[in-house]
Design a protein around this motif. Sequence first.
Motif, PDB file in Angstrom:
ATOM      1  N   THR A 245       0.819  -1.212   0.000  1.00  0.00           N
ATOM      2  CA  THR A 245       0.000   0.000   0.000  1.00  0.00           C
ATOM      3  C   THR A 245       0.850   1.258   0.000  1.00  0.00           C
ATOM      4  O   THR A 245       1.853   1.343   0.702  1.00  0.00           O
ATOM      5  CB  THR A 245      -0.918   0.021   1.241  1.00  0.00           C
ATOM      6  N   ILE A 246       0.409   2.249  -0.796  1.00  0.00           N
ATOM      7  CA  ILE A 246       1.035   3.566  -0.790  1.00  0.00           C
ATOM      8  C   ILE A 246      -0.065   4.621  -0.813  1.00  0.00           C
ATOM      9  O   ILE A 246      -1.094   4.452  -1.461  1.00  0.00           O
ATOM     10  CB  ILE A 246       1.996   3.746  -1.993  1.00  0.00           C
ATOM     11  N   GLY A 247       0.143   5.702  -0.070  1.00  0.00           N
ATOM     12  CA  GLY A 247      -0.825   6.789  -0.029  1.00  0.00           C
ATOM     13  C   GLY A 247      -0.180   8.109  -0.356  1.00  0.00           C
ATOM     14  O   GLY A 247       1.033   8.285  -0.216  1.00  0.00           O
ATOM     15  N   VAL A 248      -1.008   9.064  -0.779  1.00  0.00           N
ATOM     16  CA  VAL A 248      -0.536  10.421  -1.060  1.00  0.00           C
ATOM     17  C   VAL A 248      -1.476  11.400  -0.365  1.00  0.00           C
ATOM     18  O   VAL A 248      -2.699  11.284  -0.469  1.00  0.00           O
ATOM     19  CB  VAL A 248      -0.501  10.721  -2.570  1.00  0.00           C
ATOM     20  N   GLU A 249      -0.877  12.378   0.327  1.00  0.00           N
ATOM     21  CA  GLU A 249      -1.679  13.373   1.060  1.00  0.00           C
ATOM     22  C   GLU A 249      -0.865  14.663   1.161  1.00  0.00           C
ATOM     23  O   GLU A 249       0.348  14.625   1.376  1.00  0.00           O
ATOM     24  CB  GLU A 249      -2.020  12.850   2.468  1.00  0.00           C
ATOM     25  N   ILE A 250      -1.541  15.807   1.028  1.00  0.00           N
ATOM     26  CA  ILE A 250      -0.831  17.088   1.020  1.00  0.00           C
ATOM     27  C   ILE A 250      -0.618  17.653   2.418  1.00  0.00           C
ATOM     28  O   ILE A 250       0.344  18.393   2.655  1.00  0.00           O
ATOM     29  CB  ILE A 250      -1.582  18.111   0.139  1.00  0.00           C
ATOM     30  N   SER A 251      -1.478  17.308   3.376  1.00  0.00           N
ATOM     31  CA  SER A 251      -1.396  17.880   4.719  1.00  0.00           C
ATOM     32  C   SER A 251      -0.275  17.229   5.531  1.00  0.00           C
ATOM     33  O   SER A 251      -0.220  16.005   5.676  1.00  0.00           O
ATOM     34  CB  SER A 251      -2.732  17.691   5.451  1.00  0.00           C
ATOM     35  N   ALA A 252       0.604  18.065   6.089  1.00  0.00           N
ATOM     36  CA  ALA A 252       1.709  17.545   6.893  1.00  0.00           C
ATOM     37  C   ALA A 252       1.199  16.817   8.125  1.00  0.00           C
ATOM     38  O   ALA A 252       1.715  15.750   8.494  1.00  0.00           O
ATOM     39  CB  ALA A 252       2.642  18.684   7.299  1.00  0.00           C
ATOM     40  N   GLU A 253       0.187  17.392   8.791  1.00  0.00           N
ATOM     41  CA  GLU A 253      -0.358  16.739   9.980  1.00  0.00           C
ATOM     42  C   GLU A 253      -0.979  15.393   9.628  1.00  0.00           C
ATOM     43  O   GLU A 253      -0.792  14.401  10.342  1.00  0.00           O
ATOM     44  CB  GLU A 253      -1.414  17.626  10.639  1.00  0.00           C
ATOM     45  N   ALA A 254      -1.726  15.348   8.525  1.00  0.00           N
ATOM     46  CA  ALA A 254      -2.365  14.097   8.117  1.00  0.00           C
ATOM     47  C   ALA A 254      -1.326  13.027   7.797  1.00  0.00           C
ATOM     48  O   ALA A 254      -1.497  11.855   8.146  1.00  0.00           O
ATOM     49  CB  ALA A 254      -3.278  14.334   6.918  1.00  0.00           C
ATOM     50  N   VAL A 255      -0.243  13.416   7.126  1.00  0.00           N
ATOM     51  CA  VAL A 255       0.819  12.456   6.799  1.00  0.00           C
ATOM     52  C   VAL A 255       1.455  11.909   8.069  1.00  0.00           C
ATOM     53  O   VAL A 255       1.714  10.702   8.189  1.00  0.00           O
ATOM     54  CB  VAL A 255       1.884  13.117   5.898  1.00  0.00           C
ATOM     55  N   GLU A 256       1.690  12.791   9.028  1.00  0.00           N
ATOM     56  CA  GLU A 256       2.267  12.361  10.307  1.00  0.00           C
ATOM     57  C   GLU A 256       1.352  11.356  11.004  1.00  0.00           C
ATOM     58  O   GLU A 256       1.800  10.319  11.500  1.00  0.00           O
ATOM     59  CB  GLU A 256       2.495  13.576  11.203  1.00  0.00           C
ATOM     60  N   ASN A 257       0.057  11.670  11.040  1.00  0.00           N
ATOM     61  CA  ASN A 257      -0.886  10.770  11.694  1.00  0.00           C
ATOM     62  C   ASN A 257      -1.061   9.467  10.919  1.00  0.00           C
ATOM     63  O   ASN A 257      -1.183   8.396  11.519  1.00  0.00           O
ATOM     64  CB  ASN A 257      -2.238  11.466  11.849  1.00  0.00           C
ATOM     65  N   ALA A 258      -1.086   9.553   9.597  1.00  0.00           N
ATOM     66  CA  ALA A 258      -1.241   8.348   8.772  1.00  0.00           C
ATOM     67  C   ALA A 258      -0.078   7.392   8.973  1.00  0.00           C
ATOM     68  O   ALA A 258      -0.249   6.169   8.946  1.00  0.00           O
ATOM     69  CB  ALA A 258      -1.374   8.729   7.300  1.00  0.00           C
ATOM     70  N   SER A 259       1.114   7.940   9.191  1.00  0.00           N
ATOM     71  CA  SER A 259       2.275   7.068   9.401  1.00  0.00           C
ATOM     72  C   SER A 259       2.151   6.285  10.700  1.00  0.00           C
ATOM     73  O   SER A 259       2.713   5.198  10.840  1.00  0.00           O
ATOM     74  CB  SER A 259       3.560   7.899   9.409  1.00  0.00           C
ATOM     75  N   ILE A 260       1.382   6.825  11.660  1.00  0.00           N
ATOM     76  CA  ILE A 260       1.129   6.117  12.914  1.00  0.00           C
ATOM     77  C   ILE A 260      -0.049   5.164  12.757  1.00  0.00           C
ATOM     78  O   ILE A 260      -0.011   4.022  13.220  1.00  0.00           O
ATOM     79  CB  ILE A 260       0.848   7.124  14.047  1.00  0.00           C
ATOM     80  N   ASN A 261      -1.093   5.631  12.092  1.00  0.00           N
ATOM     81  CA  ASN A 261      -2.297   4.816  11.927  1.00  0.00           C
ATOM     82  C   ASN A 261      -2.094   3.642  10.979  1.00  0.00           C
ATOM     83  O   ASN A 261      -2.727   2.595  11.142  1.00  0.00           O
ATOM     84  CB  ASN A 261      -3.449   5.691  11.407  1.00  0.00           C
ATOM     85  N   ALA A 262      -1.230   3.821   9.989  1.00  0.00           N
ATOM     86  CA  ALA A 262      -0.987   2.752   9.006  1.00  0.00           C
ATOM     87  C   ALA A 262       0.515   2.580   8.828  1.00  0.00           C
ATOM     88  O   ALA A 262       1.082   2.934   7.783  1.00  0.00           O
ATOM     89  CB  ALA A 262      -1.659   3.083   7.678  1.00  0.00           C
ATOM     90  N   PRO A 263       1.207   2.044   9.822  1.00  0.00           N
ATOM     91  CA  PRO A 263       2.672   1.975   9.778  1.00  0.00           C
ATOM     92  C   PRO A 263       3.220   1.077   8.679  1.00  0.00           C
ATOM     93  O   PRO A 263       4.399   1.202   8.322  1.00  0.00           O
ATOM     94  CB  PRO A 263       3.026   1.437  11.175  1.00  0.00           C
ATOM     95  N   LEU A 264       2.401   0.183   8.143  1.00  0.00           N
ATOM     96  CA  LEU A 264       2.873  -0.717   7.088  1.00  0.00           C
ATOM     97  C   LEU A 264       2.739  -0.109   5.698  1.00  0.00           C
ATOM     98  O   LEU A 264       3.198  -0.698   4.708  1.00  0.00           O
ATOM     99  CB  LEU A 264       2.100  -2.036   7.146  1.00  0.00           C
ATOM    100  N   ALA A 265       2.108   1.057   5.603  1.00  0.00           N
ATOM    101  CA  ALA A 265       1.948   1.721   4.312  1.00  0.00           C
ATOM    102  C   ALA A 265       3.060   2.725   4.070  1.00  0.00           C
ATOM    103  O   ALA A 265       3.591   3.320   5.014  1.00  0.00           O
ATOM    104  CB  ALA A 265       0.592   2.423   4.246  1.00  0.00           C
ATOM    105  N   GLN A 266       3.407   2.910   2.807  1.00  0.00           N
ATOM    106  CA  GLN A 266       4.312   3.994   2.435  1.00  0.00           C
ATOM    107  C   GLN A 266       3.450   5.224   2.153  1.00  0.00           C
ATOM    108  O   GLN A 266       2.396   5.119   1.529  1.00  0.00           O
ATOM    109  CB  GLN A 266       5.124   3.623   1.191  1.00  0.00           C
ATOM    110  N   ILE A 267       3.887   6.394   2.613  1.00  0.00           N
ATOM    111  CA  ILE A 267       3.086   7.602   2.464  1.00  0.00           C
ATOM    112  C   ILE A 267       3.950   8.707   1.871  1.00  0.00           C
ATOM    113  O   ILE A 267       5.055   8.980   2.356  1.00  0.00           O
ATOM    114  CB  ILE A 267       2.497   8.045   3.808  1.00  0.00           C
ATOM    115  N   LEU A 268       3.434   9.352   0.829  1.00  0.00           N
ATOM    116  CA  LEU A 268       4.112  10.466   0.187  1.00  0.00           C
ATOM    117  C   LEU A 268       3.368  11.756   0.495  1.00  0.00           C
ATOM    118  O   LEU A 268       2.136  11.799   0.401  1.00  0.00           O
ATOM    119  CB  LEU A 268       4.161  10.266  -1.329  1.00  0.00           C
TER     120      LEU A 268
END
Length: 403
Positions: A245-268
């Motif tokens: 899984t990979i995700g893309v999101e523009i919000s810095a806060e959302a990216v930070e939280n997504a990295s905690i909520n979905a630690p197995l996903a790569q996030i850009l």
Amino acid sequence: MQENIPKGCNSLCRACAHRNITSEESAEQKMAWLAHALSPWGKELRSIKTPLAQERWGYREKVSLLTQWSQEARWQIGMIACKHFVNLQTCPIHSERVRKMILWISESIPTPEIFSLSLYAQTGKQATLILKTNVKPDLCWLVEHEKYLSQTGIEGLWLHLHPSAGRRLFGKRNWHLLWGKPRSYNEMGLIYGPTAFQQLIPNLYIQSLREAQDFLTPQKNDSIIDLYCGSGASLRLWTIFGARTIGVEISAEAVENASINAPLAQILRGTCSLRIPQLNEWAKNTPLQHRLAYVNPPRVGLEPDVRHWLATEYRPLRLAYLSCNAGTLARDLAFFEGNGYFVEHITPYDFFPNTYHVETLTLLQRKGECPYFHLGLNKFHYETCSSSLVIKKVCFSKTTLSV
């Protein structure tokens, strides 16, 4: 006509256009609008999914409101309608937590000369006082009001200094945590902060995720791209089922939280259009029959180059599209159909009861492909067995997305 509008509704408020009609009439109006806006796919349009009766009021946990110092020497919280300030202190759409915080503001925050409050924002248990200045005010008054603050249900209170706040509510800098903790957990066990976007009726949002998962059926051999992924609710779901899984999101806060909520996903972080080169590199070794996609864009819909890339280059076998704007959705669906996709069905979700807003989940399949071959099941068996085979593997917890 609506017979049981709770007390406290301000008749001048323009936010809830459907408050004076029944839930059945509201659903009919929303379906009529969707039938018009999505007329080429009328046969694929399903009945609207609506919230429970008790979820139709007191559900709004995310607000952005104006403030005004009144003649009664206290702060009022509300909106501007027809050039008049509308006080929303007792709004029945607001959650109890929001109403308690509005009351706390009106009774606790001192005069504009001491604390020049301009806007108030709240997301769940995180609240933000916004001042149109770069100068941090005196905060000595806060100490004597902290006790009641702890009784509002808020877990974090922020001060945000943003001189140009307005249509764009938040800036990058000058955030100060005044009280409590900087992050909270929602009903789905996901961590979030003060600027997060969250669907306001969790049970209904979970239904939409179930439907998307049921259609996409991500598995260990699959790769799924999740665009506009927010704080990671959908990302976590795909990783739970073993998909790369990979995700893309523009919000810095959302990216930070997504990295905690979905630690197995790569996030850009960034706009989806600017991340197309990285997405291409990430997906290049995945066969077409194992490519999936989930998108949840803002009201403007998919960016043109993102839409083109998805339909002509990445070419997922199945794509789930959660839209908050039927007009831009129709534009995007027409493009996908012109590039080898067909619409399986469209399900409306009434995420904002008592308003005219309605969202839709559209499921698209690449033409010439059977959506059930990878399960070794025919369509009948898939539809009758999927909930027991797939959905029930996930349960409620603080660390696992609840579906």
